[in-house]
Design an enzyme around this catalytic site. Structure first.
Site, PDB file in Angstrom:
ATOM      1  CB  CYS A  73      -0.888   0.036   1.237  1.00 57.01           C
ATOM      2  SG  CYS A  73      -2.016  -1.351   1.411  1.00 57.01           S
ATOM      3  CD  GLU A  75      -2.295   3.797   3.234  1.00 56.26           C
ATOM      4  OE1 GLU A  75      -1.847   3.168   2.244  1.00 56.26           O
ATOM      5  OE2 GLU A  75      -3.503   3.808   3.539  1.00 56.26           O
ATOM      6  CB  CYS A 112      -5.785  -1.764   4.423  1.00 58.16           C
ATOM      7  SG  CYS A 112      -4.030  -2.147   4.581  1.00 58.16           S
ATOM      8  CB  CYS A 115      -1.713   0.750   6.206  1.00 58.80           C
ATOM      9  SG  CYS A 115      -1.004   0.282   4.613  1.00 58.80           S
TER      10      CYS A 115
HETATM   11 ZN   LIG Z   1      -2.759  -0.626   3.492  1.00 65.90          ZN
END
Ligand SMILES: [Zn+2]
Length: 166
Positions: A73, A75, A112, A115
């Site tokens: 991701c 992040e 998510c 993260c």
């Molecule tokens: Zn994530």
């Protein structure tokens, strides 16, 4: 039996101009870096921009993979790069933005679970709250720390019954 109520504070802004300068810069940086996402599968381009306590801004975008777990991701892309290159600098704030395949900013955006866990580790590591700035299509929401995103979290203390120095 006991019931515990957990409250979180979310401050919602109607537009970018309401934000303080640093937050505004982070949102703009997150929007910009989202364009570099490699997202052929989800077609959901995410950008994250964080600022460290040394003033450095670090950006990341999501990098997908045909074998889904191999992707990362936005992040964590930004966070791990920051931790690797500035290992002694705490993250002060992170802005997250995303565009869908129509090119519209995501209607509602939130990190998510993985993260959230990664950001929480950083918050605990440096003992500094990380402000979370969520840039959605119709508003911008700000939370004061990662704990707000992950109540009743698992952390280093969970491994040792609280008898460690995390
Ligand atoms: Zn994530």
């Amino acid at each position: 039996m006991q019931t515990k109520e957990i409250k979180i504070l979310v401050t919602r802004y109607e537009n970018l101009e309401e934000l303080i300068t640093t937050d505004r810069e982070l949102v703009l940086a997150a929007r910009q870096i989202a364009e570099t996402a490699y997202a052929p599968y989800s077609k959901f381009k995410v950008g994250a921009a964080l600022i460290l306590d040394n003033g450095q801004i670090v950006k990341g975008s999501n990098q997908e993979n045909a074998a889904t777990p191999a992707g990362v991701c936005a992040e964590r892309s930004a966070l791990f790069w920051a931790n690797a290159n500035f290992p002694n600098s705490a993250v002060k704030a992170i802005a997250i933005s995303a565009v869908d395949q129509s090119g519209n900013r995501a209607l509602h955006l939130s990190p998510c679970g993985i993260c959230r866990q990664a950001l929480l580790e950083s918050e605990h590591r440096f003992k500094e709250p990380i402000r979370i700035i969520l840039d959605s299509r119709n508003n911008i929401e700000i939370l004061n720390d990662v704990e707000s995103l992950l109540p009743l979290s698992f952390n280093g203390n969970s491994l040792t019954n609280g008898n460690n120095k995390f």
